[in-house]
Design an enzyme around this catalytic site. Sequence first.
Site, mmCIF file in Angstrom:
data_model
loop_
_atom_site.group_PDB
_atom_site.id
_atom_site.type_symbol
_atom_site.label_atom_id
_atom_site.label_comp_id
_atom_site.label_asym_id
_atom_site.label_seq_id
_atom_site.Cartn_x
_atom_site.Cartn_y
_atom_site.Cartn_z
ATOM 1 N N LYS A 76 -0.947 -17.477 24.077
ATOM 2 C CA LYS A 76 -0.084 -18.238 23.174
ATOM 3 C C LYS A 76 1.246 -17.508 23.045
ATOM 4 O O LYS A 76 1.268 -16.268 22.985
ATOM 5 C CB LYS A 76 -0.787 -18.340 21.806
ATOM 6 N N SER A 151 -1.997 -25.064 15.790
ATOM 7 C CA SER A 151 -0.775 -24.801 16.511
ATOM 8 C C SER A 151 -0.984 -24.232 17.914
ATOM 9 O O SER A 151 -0.041 -24.190 18.691
ATOM 10 C CB SER A 151 0.083 -23.824 15.717
ATOM 11 N N SER A 175 -5.647 -23.086 13.398
ATOM 12 C CA SER A 175 -4.899 -23.233 14.647
ATOM 13 C C SER A 175 -5.630 -22.878 15.933
ATOM 14 O O SER A 175 -5.127 -23.185 17.016
ATOM 15 C CB SER A 175 -3.626 -22.393 14.580
HETATM 16 N N1 LIG Z 1 -1.257 -22.132 11.776
HETATM 17 C C1 LIG Z 1 -2.347 -22.808 11.523
HETATM 18 O O1 LIG Z 1 -3.416 -22.258 11.471
HETATM 19 C C2 LIG Z 1 -2.228 -24.292 11.450
HETATM 20 C C3 LIG Z 1 -1.995 -24.959 10.174
HETATM 21 N N2 LIG Z 1 -2.110 -26.349 10.475
HETATM 22 C C4 LIG Z 1 -0.614 -24.689 9.634
HETATM 23 O O2 LIG Z 1 0.265 -25.448 9.962
HETATM 24 O O3 LIG Z 1 -0.404 -23.796 8.872
#
Ligand SMILES: NC(=O)C[C@H](N)C(=O)O
EC number: 6.3.5.7
Length: 484
Positions: A76, A151, A175
């Site tokens: 990532k 993400s 994410s």
């Molecule tokens: N970063 C994550 O784990 C995703 C979560 N949907 C956020 O936007 O914070």
Amino acid sequence: MHDLTLTELSNALQQRKFSSVELTRHFLERIKRYDGQLNSVITLTEELALQQAQLADSRLQQGTADALTGIPILHKDIFCTKGIKTTCGSKMLDNFIAPYNATVIDKFESAGAVMLGKTNMDEFAMGSSNETSYYGAVKNPWDIQAVPGGSSGGSAAALAARLAPMATGTDTGGSIRQPAALCNLVGLKPTYGTVSRYGIIAYASSLDQAGPMTHTAEDAGLLLNAMAGFDGKDSTSLERPPEDYTRHLQDSLKGLRIGLPQQYFGDGLNADVAQQLETAIAVLKQLGATVKTVDLPNSHLSVPAYYIIAPAECSSNLSRFDGVRFGYRCENAVDLMDLYKRSRGEGFGAEVKRRIMIGTYALSAGYYDAYYLKAQQIRRLISNDFKQAFQEVDVLLSPTSPTPAFNIGEKVDDPVTMYLSDIYTIAINLAGIPALSIPAGFVQNRPIGLQLIGNYFSESRLLNIAHQYQQQTNWHQQIPSAFT
Ligand SMILES: NC(=O)C[C@H](N)C(=O)O
């Protein structure tokens, strides 16, 4: 070669069925052939990959190879990679060449893994659909109309399309697990502090944790073996003796007590997803597990608490992007204030700005007690709910996401609906406990995931359950038809 598990790849490399250079070329070619449709890779590190593959081949010849030596990986683009562009999916870092490696990158390098490149992601890891990236939306290989989740959406899409046999992700509120569920993969978020955060661009430091994304639970265990471990460069890294996360894979599930949190099976859960999970639960029962309903009474507070704590921490972490030291700088600034304002205004995308503003507001004088402090108190209640549940059962089972992948564009104008994509994953980060998502079938031809949640340091038990489930099912072996 691209349908083999990591153990199969490792055996084939050891037996010289093919070399690491050949394997690496195979995946590089697949990326070049298919990624135009998916947009999952931001930076391809072809030259470096071939150098690392050659090194791996000599290790294989000398007999000094480890489990992952010679196997290609995608990271990532949140992990700093020395001398290589590290963007975090943002215009702000489009020109940023990291001067050092994240500890995770160093660990994979010394394990002999071959880095193919860096994957697309939601900007600064803020999103559940990979639509907030400066580099454009990532498409789901199971249906290119659909989002891959976020993400870590680039890692998930690339892995699902077999553009790499393994990938890394990070998980602040879901994410790793949510894109794993939407792309038919295994994704594991370890106990907070298990994997070093050093060199991972910080989003919400009390929640961020890196972990593996793979096709099988066994593969995830092998990756976690390489990633985990104490690191003096991360103040939240845990000092614990190293463990082999694959050591319990073969254990029987007889007597395993599974809890089903009633709040995770109520309103808002797609009925077909619920039905598919029933089938999965039946498989686990057949393997000897018992199942009962448990209560997590503060579940409904997890999304609101997260959307105070995560933005508060991000508003602080992202204050370092000021146009002065590194990253994007606006043109022709008239004075320092203008430089700050325009560099940040032009460098950050809409979702990042929204969260910085929410966080700054929540932390400001007069509001701190009402929002941030309150959210921290709720966090403790949520954590206590899990503590209580683990006195009654060994693990919890739930859907990973309330629906299969939604369509690109469907939720972009409605942040709250988007935030609800993580309704079953967020509480786990607030509590700091481990959880994984495994492939559990398809609803309208789109994959769904099953989440297993454990108490602190129960990763090897979670992998054991997932592995036993995968011995009875073949969801994880399906390949999207356009990428066979
Ligand atoms: N970063 C994550 O784990 C995703 C979560 N949907 C956020 O936007 O914070």
